[in-house]
Design a protein around this motif. Structure first.
Motif, short mmCIF file in Angstrom:
data_model
loop_
_atom_site.label_atom_id
_atom_site.label_comp_id
_atom_site.label_asym_id
_atom_site.label_seq_id
_atom_site.Cartn_x
_atom_site.Cartn_y
_atom_site.Cartn_z
N ARG A 28 0.83 -1.19 0.00
CA ARG A 28 0.00 0.00 0.00
C ARG A 28 0.87 1.25 0.00
O ARG A 28 0.64 2.20 -0.72
CB ARG A 28 -0.90 -0.04 1.24
N LEU B 124 -1.59 3.49 -9.19
CA LEU B 124 -3.05 3.38 -9.22
C LEU B 124 -3.50 2.00 -9.68
O LEU B 124 -4.61 1.57 -9.35
CB LEU B 124 -3.62 4.45 -10.17
N MET B 129 -3.93 0.40 -3.40
CA MET B 129 -3.71 1.84 -3.30
C MET B 129 -4.83 2.49 -2.46
O MET B 129 -6.01 2.32 -2.77
CB MET B 129 -3.69 2.42 -4.72
N ARG B 132 -8.06 4.99 -3.83
CA ARG B 132 -7.77 4.89 -5.25
C ARG B 132 -8.74 5.72 -6.11
O ARG B 132 -8.33 6.48 -6.98
CB ARG B 132 -7.86 3.41 -5.65
#
Lengths: 415, 312
Positions: A28, B124, B129, B132
């Motif tokens: 992440r 992305l 993410m 996003r």
């Protein structure tokens, strides 16, 4: 049996769950770090400038910063209070300071937004600031009788705070009366609301025309064999890739009264030499050229939806007894709805904010909302331009949000 | 769609009407672009076909408007064309200057937009993410928000970019840096869209495979990821370049007299004294866009082939 109760571990003995959480967190973070530089860049060059527009649309300290004394008097008294000698004295002090710092123009600019044509009053008074001696009221009236007018004082009162909603009032065709009440401006001066509606109406019209023109073309492209379709696709993509100014120039050449189409019509005897059609520098010009420019944005999403509609559905409907019209209406049309929606929303959003084409070929009646923003920018009416920009921005962002909800920006494709 | 054999006469009529309608719409799409090409060779200062042009009389055609692109703005356009003339043309001709500005600004804006945009698209594409959807929406919005609003905001911001933190560090208006930043920002949505499109269906296990075979992140990026997304990156870069090359409103608001670009010159030409020289520029731009379009189409097909996507 004991194995089921044991926690799973990785090769180096850590619990698998914790290792997985860590790996995910790392992934992440890495994804975010990849996006971060661009996000900072867009924040700087896009989000902050938009923020400044919003700020300027409610903030203008031109008067309050340069005329602090009288601003204080306004803050201390109730709206509609008759200006007393103290008020005139404060104003005289401010004018002397403004004359010394040469800032009367800045203050006048702010008042001018609320009461047009008060700029000359300010510059004139600032020039004779030395004549301002007690009794102040008489001294002001000697320079200009307008200083007795409640309208001027009301305008100064609404300018005396740095934060104001006046620019939004003005962009909704409202104004403040002398007693501070809010009412609509004279019917002949209501321009903004009408322009806002006209921009939306014209954009809707252009969207509908685009849809009508794009549908048969997209259908043809989707049903032709691939090789032929790719060849014809070039005819759609070439305008898409051609400079906007080039296309606008071409339309001027085609449509103007001495242009190709009119000359051809005259040569063929369809119209007389004095009956040349006005097709450009008016609303018609805006509609024709914008339709041409936005048409590919409608064709491409429609095409990508139509391409994947199995032809067997239509054949099945026909074999079950439907007429060709019923087949189209009940089977084909509903299947193309996602494409129509995507194209229509995109065209409408782009049309609402269009500036270049209306500015070049719109003439007097083909101007859209963006052109009004530019008009105020060119006149240095920055606060008005900011308020109008904010209104347009709200309209566009609502449409954008709808687009994202209904279609999803992930599905935006180019070519 | 060929006409089915069971079509009745009415359907036949409708089918041919439909073909005629489609042809007319294609003419509507393409004729404005084609009509200016012959007109740019007009010997007369008119915007319509003269009789000499229609009868293909060589006298009706000339290259004078192309020549005027080189001479307008020169200090001494009439001297014999030697090295002095060319030096003068290179330094002073208005359209040449504009072309140089367009290329310089376009080049740097493309580099900036493509570099930042490709990295961001890679981030992305990762489903992990955070935020996003919101981030994507923000990054695409320069394409959606009307250009006049962006230009207005940039005009405010550029007049005192450090004002937010209470400093004064000069202005960004009338600078190349300012324009490059503005144009890069306008090009970013296109890079994001094209690169993300190449990344859909990108097999993430290829990265893991490379890593398990001992490749470090750099090698993985350059040897595995890059070759696969390169077509998308190049299309994105071309889109970004075209966006900058065709952009006029930000230039109108932010550029000084030294940063006049081709669109800006055309804008002046269309608004004030429209001369067929504009058509000559337009023709050159059409030729450029044909070249760009072919490149992008070839790249797209290559990308589809690489990713194993068949059909369109």
């Amino acid at each position: 049996m004991t194995a089921a109760h044991q926690t799973l571990t990785t090769a180096d003995g850590r619990p698998l769950k914790a290792a997985l959480v860590r790996a995910q967190r790392r992934a992440r973070r890495r994804a975010f770090l990849l996006v971060a530089p661009l996000l900072v860049f867009v924040l700087l060059t896009f989000v902050i400038p938009i923020g400044q527009i919003l700020y300027r649309s409610v903030h203008h300290d031109g008067f309050s910063a340069n005329a602090p004394a009288v601003s204080e008097w306004f803050a201390a008294t109730a709206p509609g209070t008759e200006p007393d000698e103290a008020a005139f004295a404060a104003l005289a002090a401010d004018f002397k300071a403004m004359q010394a710092a040469r800032t009367a123009g800045v203050a006048a600019t702010r008042v001018n937004y609320t009461l047009p044509e008060s700029r000359s009053l300010f510059t004139k008074t600032a020039r004779s600031a030395d004549d301002l001696v007690p009794p102040y009221r008489e001294a002001f009236l000697a320079i200009d009788a307008k200083w007795a007018s409640p309208a001027v004082w009301q305008a100064m009162r609404s300018s005396s705070s740095a934060y104001t909603g006046d620019f939004y009032l003005a962009s909704a065709d409202f104004e403040r009366a002398e007693d501070g009440s809010i009412h609509r401006v004279e019917e002949t001066q209501r321009i903004y609301v009408q322009l806002y509606l006209k921009t939306f109406a014209l954009s809707a019209l252009i969207t509908v025309i685009c849809l009508l023109l794009a549908f048969p073309v997209a259908h043809l492209l989707a049903t032709l064999p691939m090789a032929k379709a790719n060849l014809l696709m070039i005819l759609v993509l070439l305008p898409f890739w051609t400079s906007l100014l080039v296309r606008t120039t071409s339309w001027i050449v085609l449509l103007q009264s001495q242009g190709v189409i009119n000359s051809a019509l005259v040569a063929m005897g369809v119209i007389g030499d004095d009956g040349r059609l006005p097709m450009i520098y008016n609303q018609a010009g805006t509609i024709i050229v914008m339709t041409h420019i936005l048409l590919p944005f409608m064709i491409l999403p429609l095409y990508s939806v139509m391409r994947v509609i199995p032809p067997g559905y239509a054949r099945a409907a026909r074999s079950l007894g439907a007429t060709s019209w019923t087949t189209f209406r009940r089977i084909y049309l509903p299947l193309t709805l996602p494409g129509m929606g995507a194209g229509a929303m995109l065209v409408f959003i782009l049309a609402v904010g269009y500036y270049i084409t209306p500015a070049l070929v719109g003439g007097a009646d083909g101007q859209l909302f963006s052109n009004m923003i530019q008009f105020h920018m060119s006149k240095s009416n920055w606060s008005m331009a900011a308020a109008l920009s904010s209104l347009l921005l709200v309209g566009v962002l609502i449409l954008y949000w709808l687009y994202d909800k209904l279609i999803g920006i992930d599905n935006l494709k180019l070519g | 769609m060929p006409l089915p054999s069971y079509a009745d006469p009415l359907e036949r009529v409708w089918y041919y009407a439909y073909l005629v309608i489609c042809t007319l719409i294609f003419i509507f799409l393409i004729s404005p672009i084609l009509v200016i090409i012959p007109l740019s060779f007009n010997a007369e200062p008119y915007f319509t076909f003269t009789e000499k042009m229609l009868s293909f009389d060589p006298q009706g055609y000339s290259l004078r408007w192309y020549d005027s692109l080189l001479t307008v703005g020169m200090q001494a356009p009439d001297i014999p064309r030697g090295s002095t003339w060319y030096a003068d043309m290179w330094a002073n001709a208005a359209w040449v200057k504009a072309a140089k500005n367009s290329v310089i600004i376009g080049f740097w804006a493309t580099i900036l937009a493509t570099g930042l945009g490709t990295l961001a698209a890679l981030g992305l594409a990762n489903p992990l993410m955070p935020y996003r959807r919101l981030v994507m929406a923000i990054l695409i919005s320069p394409m959606i928000v009307p250009i006049i609003i962006i230009a207005t905001g940039m005009f405010f911001f550029y007049s005192n970019p450090c004002g937010l933190v209470g400093l004064d560090c000069g202005r960004l208006t009338s600078t190349y840096t300012g324009l490059v930043m503005a144009h890069a920002m306008l090009g970013i949505p296109f890079v994001i869209i094209t690169v993300t499109a190449t990344l859909t269906g990108f097999d993430q296990s290829l990265i893991r495979a490379a890593q398990s075979l001992g490749a470090n992140p750099r090698t993985t990026f350059f040897k595995v990821i890059m070759p696969l997304i390169l077509p998308g990156v190049i299309s994105g870069a071309l889109f970004a370049f075209v966006t900058s090359f065709d952009e006029v409103v930000a230039v109108l608001f932010l550029a000084g007299p030294d940063q006049q670009t081709i669109p800006r010159q055309m804008w002046n030409g269309i608004r004030e004294a429209i001369s067929p020289a504009i058509l000559a520029v337009a023709t050159i731009l059409v030729v450029i866009s044909i070249a760009l379009l072919s490149t992008v189409e070839l790249l797209r097909r290559r990308s589809d082939r690489l990713r194993g996507v068949t059909g369109r």
